[in-house]
Design a protein around this motif. Structure first.
Motif: not given
Length: 318
Positions: A152-158, A218-231
């Motif tokens: 998944a994309s990372n926090r920098v990409a987010l 796009m799907c981003f790994r927000y941290g640990g087991e948490e993800f953010l998905i941009m729709l």
């Protein structure tokens, strides 16, 4: 190597950079050495693939008139075109001894003659290694913005992407929603089944998310087991449908281990952008909805517009 796909000529780039014909009767390139030298020099000035193709397109007009060119590299999800497409096309594959570097098409309203195809092949030999370098640069940039474990994309990409998409959505009057997803009781997975199993769970869950969203999302790994998905271009109802699809897909995962079978669930919070939202406020609302989903028992989808007191099921989809 420049391999013809849909043209009659053929040329090969040898180690000493001498062009040799595949057949004795094939037309030979007729290009001024100073043109090749100038083209080669200009192609060394950028690692941006789009700029590289523009330089190549403009410079080759002195040797062969071309209406347009198109380039694709499927593995890198790259597709670009310059100029216009026409009736006649000459297609080539760019490849060194170790690397495939994509396919390039030349378009023209009149048929390419044999000596023109030979010239194109001679010109293409100056493009092979600059394209290889540009692709490696593109891959390095992509890796810098990608989580190595899940893909998944990372926090920098987010930070870069979400701010930009919020501005574009407001400018064009389009909807934008985000999902905040957390894998339920993930610490217990690591504690009871080990970190290698935890890594496997994260990768499989990320794959579920990728398979449930659209190409524009796009799907981003927000941290640990948490993800953010941009729709992108998704209103609240559409976002909730996607969220529920993701929740069900993750809940259906099954893992085998020495300690027995393992199944996981996910809690998801959804927020849809309003005109006064910033990235921070939008993420905060989605995070608050996620907190409510976990507070109400986990394994459910909650939107920031939901009336929490009316929710009794494991998910809520309009």
């Amino acid at each position: 190597m420049v391999s013809p796909l849909h043209s009659n000529g053929g040329a090969e780039l040898q180690d000493d950079k001498v062009i040799t014909s595949f057949g004795d009767l094939a037309a030979r390139p007729d290009i001024r050495p100073e043109l090749l030298l100038k083209l080669s020099g200009k192609l060394q000035t950028t690692l941006e693939l789009s700029q590289l193709m523009e330089i190549f397109f403009n410079e080759i007009q002195n040797a062969v008139l071309v209406d347009g060119i198109s380039y694709s590299h499927t593995a890198s999800n790259l597709l670009m075109s310059i100029g216009r497409t026409s009736v006649h096309t000459a297609s080539y594959r760019l490849q060194s001894h170790k690397d495939y570097m994509g396919d390039i098409n030349f378009h023209r309203s009149t048929r390419f003659r044999e000596h023109e195809l030979a010239n194109l092949e001679g010109l293409l030999t100056t493009l092979v290694y600059p394209v290889r370098n540009a692709l490696r640069y593109h891959e390095a940039l992509a890796a810098a913005f990608r989580d190595p474990l899940t893909g998944a994309s990372n926090r920098v990409a987010l930070d870069k992407t979400l701010n930009r998409e919020i501005e574009l959505s407001k400018r064009h009057g389009q909807e934008l929603s985000i999902l905040m997803l957390d894998l339920d009781h993930f610490k217990l997975v690591n504690d009871e089944f080990g970190h290698s199993m935890g890594d496997k769970v994260l990768k499989e869950a990320a794959l579920c998310m990728a398979n449930c969203i659209r190409q524009t999302d796009m799907c981003f790994r927000y941290g640990g087991e948490e993800f953010l998905i941009m729709l992108s271009n998704a209103e609240s109802a559409g976002a909730l449908r996607i969220a529920e699809r993701i929740r069900q897909s993750i809940a259906a995962l099954k893992f085998d281990s020495e300690k027995g079978p393992l199944q996981i669930t996910a809690s998801i919070g959804c927020a849809t952008m309003s005109l006064d939202d910033s990235m921070e406020t939008l993420v905060q609302r989605a995070d608050k909805s996620l907190y409510q989903a976990k507070h109400l028992g986990r394994n459910r989808v909650i939107a920031d517009t939901d009336d929490i007191g009316q929710i009794t099921g494991k998910s809520h989809v309009r």
